[in-house]
Design a protein around this motif. Structure first.
Motif, PDB file in Angstrom:
ATOM      1  N   LEU A   1       0.829  -1.215   0.000  1.00  0.00           N
ATOM      2  CA  LEU A   1       0.000   0.000   0.000  1.00  0.00           C
ATOM      3  C   LEU A   1       0.858   1.257   0.000  1.00  0.00           C
ATOM      4  CD1 LEU A   1      -2.828  -1.012   2.500  1.00  0.00           C
ATOM      5  CD2 LEU A   1      -2.944  -0.917  -0.009  1.00  0.00           C
ATOM      6  N   LEU A   2       1.909   1.247   0.812  1.00  0.00           N
ATOM      7  CA  LEU A   2       2.798   2.413   0.838  1.00  0.00           C
ATOM      8  C   LEU A   2       3.509   2.600  -0.498  1.00  0.00           C
ATOM      9  CD1 LEU A   2       4.429   2.203   4.388  1.00  0.00           C
ATOM     10  CD2 LEU A   2       2.639   3.772   3.600  1.00  0.00           C
ATOM     11  N   THR A   3       3.900   1.517  -1.123  1.00  0.00           N
ATOM     12  CA  THR A   3       4.581   1.620  -2.411  1.00  0.00           C
ATOM     13  C   THR A   3       3.644   2.203  -3.479  1.00  0.00           C
ATOM     14  OG1 THR A   3       5.916  -0.302  -1.833  1.00  0.00           O
ATOM     15  CG2 THR A   3       5.846   0.314  -4.148  1.00  0.00           C
ATOM     16  N   ALA A   4       2.391   1.731  -3.467  1.00  0.00           N
ATOM     17  CA  ALA A   4       1.412   2.274  -4.437  1.00  0.00           C
ATOM     18  C   ALA A   4       1.148   3.755  -4.181  1.00  0.00           C
ATOM     19  CB  ALA A   4       0.106   1.478  -4.361  1.00  0.00           C
ATOM     20  N   ALA A   5       1.019   4.124  -2.919  1.00  0.00           N
ATOM     21  CA  ALA A   5       0.786   5.532  -2.591  1.00  0.00           C
ATOM     22  C   ALA A   5       1.985   6.386  -2.993  1.00  0.00           C
ATOM     23  CB  ALA A   5       0.500   5.674  -1.101  1.00  0.00           C
ATOM     24  N   THR A   6       3.183   5.854  -2.803  1.00  0.00           N
ATOM     25  CA  THR A   6       4.380   6.598  -3.195  1.00  0.00           C
ATOM     26  C   THR A   6       4.429   6.799  -4.708  1.00  0.00           C
ATOM     27  OG1 THR A   6       5.552   5.654  -1.308  1.00  0.00           O
ATOM     28  CG2 THR A   6       6.885   6.628  -3.037  1.00  0.00           C
ATOM     29  N   PHE A   7       4.013   5.758  -5.457  1.00  0.00           N
ATOM     30  CA  PHE A   7       4.002   5.876  -6.919  1.00  0.00           C
ATOM     31  C   PHE A   7       3.008   6.947  -7.390  1.00  0.00           C
ATOM     32  CE2 PHE A   7       2.187   4.457 -11.000  1.00  0.00           C
ATOM     33  CZ  PHE A   7       3.327   4.526 -11.783  1.00  0.00           C
TER      34      PHE A   7
ATOM     35  N   ALA B   1       4.301  10.342  -6.565  1.00  0.00           N
ATOM     36  CA  ALA B   1       5.368  10.749  -7.481  1.00  0.00           C
ATOM     37  C   ALA B   1       4.803  11.293  -8.787  1.00  0.00           C
ATOM     38  CB  ALA B   1       6.281   9.547  -7.748  1.00  0.00           C
ATOM     39  N   ILE B   2       3.689  10.706  -9.281  1.00  0.00           N
ATOM     40  CA  ILE B   2       3.050  11.222 -10.497  1.00  0.00           C
ATOM     41  C   ILE B   2       2.514  12.640 -10.269  1.00  0.00           C
ATOM     42  CG2 ILE B   2       1.120  10.876 -12.084  1.00  0.00           C
ATOM     43  CD1 ILE B   2       1.461   7.897 -11.727  1.00  0.00           C
ATOM     44  N   PHE B   3       1.856  12.824  -9.139  1.00  0.00           N
ATOM     45  CA  PHE B   3       1.335  14.155  -8.817  1.00  0.00           C
ATOM     46  C   PHE B   3       2.465  15.163  -8.685  1.00  0.00           C
ATOM     47  CE2 PHE B   3      -0.277  17.418  -5.942  1.00  0.00           C
ATOM     48  CZ  PHE B   3      -1.496  17.720  -6.528  1.00  0.00           C
ATOM     49  N   ALA B   4       3.562  14.769  -8.070  1.00  0.00           N
ATOM     50  CA  ALA B   4       4.699  15.684  -7.923  1.00  0.00           C
ATOM     51  C   ALA B   4       5.341  15.991  -9.268  1.00  0.00           C
ATOM     52  CB  ALA B   4       5.733  15.064  -6.978  1.00  0.00           C
ATOM     53  N   ALA B   5       5.327  15.012 -10.167  1.00  0.00           N
ATOM     54  CA  ALA B   5       5.917  15.265 -11.496  1.00  0.00           C
ATOM     55  C   ALA B   5       5.103  16.302 -12.264  1.00  0.00           C
ATOM     56  CB  ALA B   5       5.985  13.955 -12.284  1.00  0.00           C
TER      57      ALA B   5
ATOM     58  N   VAL C   1      -7.466  13.960  -8.857  1.00  0.00           N
ATOM     59  CA  VAL C   1      -8.492  12.939  -9.103  1.00  0.00           C
ATOM     60  C   VAL C   1      -7.908  11.756  -9.854  1.00  0.00           C
ATOM     61  CG1 VAL C   1     -10.659  12.501 -10.308  1.00  0.00           C
ATOM     62  CG2 VAL C   1     -10.383  14.610  -9.006  1.00  0.00           C
ATOM     63  N   GLY C   2      -7.052  12.018 -10.829  1.00  0.00           N
ATOM     64  CA  GLY C   2      -6.420  10.930 -11.588  1.00  0.00           C
ATOM     65  C   GLY C   2      -5.530  10.058 -10.709  1.00  0.00           C
ATOM     66  N   CYS C   3      -4.772  10.693  -9.834  1.00  0.00           N
ATOM     67  CA  CYS C   3      -3.912   9.899  -8.917  1.00  0.00           C
ATOM     68  C   CYS C   3      -4.752   9.078  -7.942  1.00  0.00           C
ATOM     69  CB  CYS C   3      -2.980  10.841  -8.158  1.00  0.00           C
ATOM     70  SG  CYS C   3      -1.706  11.597  -9.182  1.00  0.00           S
ATOM     71  N   GLY C   4      -5.899   9.653  -7.465  1.00  0.00           N
ATOM     72  CA  GLY C   4      -6.769   8.878  -6.571  1.00  0.00           C
ATOM     73  C   GLY C   4      -7.363   7.672  -7.244  1.00  0.00           C
ATOM     74  N   LEU C   5      -7.820   7.902  -8.525  1.00  0.00           N
ATOM     75  CA  LEU C   5      -8.354   6.762  -9.271  1.00  0.00           C
ATOM     76  C   LEU C   5      -7.282   5.688  -9.513  1.00  0.00           C
ATOM     77  CD1 LEU C   5     -10.608   8.668 -11.862  1.00  0.00           C
ATOM     78  CD2 LEU C   5     -11.341   7.380  -9.832  1.00  0.00           C
ATOM     79  N   LEU C   6      -6.061   6.125  -9.778  1.00  0.00           N
ATOM     80  CA  LEU C   6      -4.972   5.180  -9.995  1.00  0.00           C
ATOM     81  C   LEU C   6      -4.673   4.363  -8.738  1.00  0.00           C
ATOM     82  CD1 LEU C   6      -2.789   4.098 -11.916  1.00  0.00           C
ATOM     83  CD2 LEU C   6      -1.294   5.954 -11.132  1.00  0.00           C
ATOM     84  N   TYR C   7      -4.689   5.037  -7.595  1.00  0.00           N
ATOM     85  CA  TYR C   7      -4.424   4.323  -6.333  1.00  0.00           C
ATOM     86  C   TYR C   7      -5.550   3.335  -6.029  1.00  0.00           C
ATOM     87  CZ  TYR C   7      -3.285   3.544  -1.416  1.00  0.00           C
ATOM     88  OH  TYR C   7      -2.970   2.950  -0.224  1.00  0.00           O
ATOM     89  N   PHE C   8      -6.798   3.760  -6.284  1.00  0.00           N
ATOM     90  CA  PHE C   8      -7.929   2.864  -6.073  1.00  0.00           C
ATOM     91  C   PHE C   8      -7.857   1.663  -7.034  1.00  0.00           C
ATOM     92  CE2 PHE C   8     -12.461   1.695  -6.696  1.00  0.00           C
ATOM     93  CZ  PHE C   8     -12.760   1.351  -5.386  1.00  0.00           C
ATOM     94  N   GLY C   9      -7.365   1.896  -8.221  1.00  0.00           N
ATOM     95  CA  GLY C   9      -7.173   0.804  -9.171  1.00  0.00           C
ATOM     96  C   GLY C   9      -6.128  -0.197  -8.676  1.00  0.00           C
ATOM     97  N   PHE C  10      -5.054   0.301  -8.042  1.00  0.00           N
ATOM     98  CA  PHE C  10      -4.047  -0.597  -7.460  1.00  0.00           C
ATOM     99  C   PHE C  10      -4.658  -1.484  -6.371  1.00  0.00           C
ATOM    100  CE2 PHE C  10      -0.519   2.291  -8.978  1.00  0.00           C
ATOM    101  CZ  PHE C  10       0.073   1.341  -9.782  1.00  0.00           C
ATOM    102  N   VAL C  11      -5.493  -0.887  -5.534  1.00  0.00           N
ATOM    103  CA  VAL C  11      -6.113  -1.649  -4.442  1.00  0.00           C
ATOM    104  C   VAL C  11      -7.029  -2.727  -4.981  1.00  0.00           C
ATOM    105  CG1 VAL C  11      -7.646  -1.484  -2.445  1.00  0.00           C
ATOM    106  CG2 VAL C  11      -5.893   0.256  -2.813  1.00  0.00           C
ATOM    107  N   LEU C  12      -7.822  -2.365  -6.012  1.00  0.00           N
ATOM    108  CA  LEU C  12      -8.695  -3.379  -6.610  1.00  0.00           C
ATOM    109  C   LEU C  12      -7.892  -4.499  -7.259  1.00  0.00           C
ATOM    110  CD1 LEU C  12     -11.481  -1.140  -8.246  1.00  0.00           C
ATOM    111  CD2 LEU C  12     -11.620  -2.472  -6.141  1.00  0.00           C
TER     112      LEU C  12
END
Length: 421
Positions: free
Chosen positions: A358-364, A367-371, A400-411
């Motif tokens: 979970l931490l690795t996905a959140a970090t990824f 990182a996209i948002f920071a980029a 919103v895009g980063c949140g959807l991406l993180y939710f996609g990782f969890v699923l």
């Protein structure tokens, strides 16, 4: 010319040498040593030790005996006496010899003969208990005039087995009372202190298992070997030897009587002499028949006594085997607790791995948002930077895009059953 003196004559030797016989060792004080030149020194291993002798009537006495006296008295080799040495630690053993039984079980080390028990004099509680209990039993049997089928050596051996089995069983019960609460506490609270306590208890369990297993193997070895059990029946061998000695004495008397009745061939044959010779032959034939009959009886009784000893050993073999079963159950309980602890530790490790994913996905995602924010933070010439509200839309869409991406990782992790549903 004067008489020449012999320089090697006795008269020319010094006084302290000429007073002794030539060829005898002489010490520094001028006194001869009869026997060994170092007779003043005590031989190594010949020091006297304190022993307790218990006879068939239950009377005990303290004796000071050295190794050579014990060997001569009981007809034992020196290697058997090492089993009785308190300075050395030997495994439990029961040895049957010609005139004695050497027993070393737990802390009871003794020599059992057909007439007495020679016990190592010690202040240990087991030794004192054995001495007092054996004297008490022998004296009670004597006072009550009880008839016991067991010979003296089996009575002494039975008491050694009984006290050893009781001692081992008491140690196992004490270990059980100490192990089970610690294991239950460890199952609920895994800590370094509890693990160290269980490790020490497991070491004690291993040592006690080896002791009980050695006693069990020793009894089983005796039960499997009929010759060793027959060798341990000392009373029967003693009675048989005395019977043979009396028969040999009777045969010698008959032969002396026959030799006194022999006459020369030249002399006339007397009817009295022929009668005595015939009587001697009949006596020898009768003694041989009686001797063979006694040997058959002794062999048959030896077989019965072997069965009797086998039943005695089998009774205590069941007790020791039961004690060994308790230790096996205790070891299985410890192994089950260790398996439970390993399962719990594995579960904790899996939870940590899940949290790490979970931490690795959140970090990824971060990182996209920071980029994206870093790109728009550069000093670039574009019309987008002319309108201040445009940057707010960029941040909103990126978040919103980063949140959807993180939710996609969890699923995805749940679909792959990385996380429990």
């Amino acid at each position: 010319m004067g008489e020449q003196l012999d320089p090697f004559s006795v008269s020319n030797l010094p006084d302290f040498i000429s007073s002794q016989k030539i060829g005898r060792p002489v010490n520094l004080e001028g006194q001869s040593n009869r026997g060994h030149p170092f007779s003043g020194l005590k031989k190594r291993g010949q020091s006297s030790r304190s022993w307790v002798k218990i006879d068939q009537d239950g009377n005990s006495a303290v004796l000071e005996l050295d190794k050579a006296t014990i060997m001569k008295r009981c007809s034992l080799p020196s290697r058997d006496l090492r089993l009785l040495d308190p300075l050395f630690i030997y495994p439990s053993s029961i040895l049957g010899r010609e005139r004695a039984i050497v027993v070393s079980l737990e802390k009871i080390r003794c020599i059992i003969t057909a007439e007495e028990v020679i016990l190592m004099n010690a202040r240990d509680a087991s030794v004192v208990q054995y001495q007092s209990e054996l004297c008490k039993r022998l004296q009670s049997n004597q006072h009550l005039n009880l008839i016991d089928d067991l010979p003296f050596e089996f009575k002494a051996l039975e008491l050694v087995l009984e006290l050893s089995c009781l001692s081992l069983d008491a140690q196992v019960n004490e270990l059980e009372m100490e192990v089970y609460p610690v294991l239950d506490e460890l199952a609920t609270n895994i800590s370094t202190l509890n693990l160290e306590h269980v490790r020490r208890l497991k070491g004690r369990l291993l040592t006690l298992t080896q002791k009980v297993q050695k006693v069990c193997d020793e009894i089983e070895h005796l039960m499997d070997d009929d010759d060793d059990m027959a060798e341990m029946y000392l009373t029967e061998k003693k009675e048989r030897a005395e019977a043979h000695a009396s028969e040999d004495l009777g045969d010698n008397i008959g032969e002396d009587y026959d030799s006194s009745g022999i006459v020369s061939k030249s002399a006339p044959v007397s009817p009295v002499g022929s009668t005595s010779g015939t009587f001697g032959k009949l006596q020898r034939a009768f003694s041989s028949i009686v001797g063979s009959h006694r040997s058959l009886l002794s062999s048959s009784s030896s077989g019965d006594n072997i069965d009797q000893l086998e039943m005695l050993l089998e009774a205590y073999f069941v007790v020791v085997d039961n004690t060994l079963s308790k230790l096996s159950s205790l070891k299985e309980y410890i192994d089950d607790t260790e398996d439970l602890i390993n399962i719990k530790l594995g579960n904790v490790q899996n939870q940590l791995i899940q949290f790490q994913l979970l931490l690795t996905a959140a970090t990824f995602v971060a990182a996209i948002f920071a980029a994206v924010t870093a790109i728009f933070g550069m000093n670039l010439q574009d019309s987008v930077f002319q309108n201040p509200t445009t940057f707010q839309y960029v941040l909103l869409i990126t978040g919103v895009g980063c949140g959807l991406l993180y939710f996609g990782f969890v699923l995805y992790f749940k679909h792959k059953k990385v996380f429990p549903l």
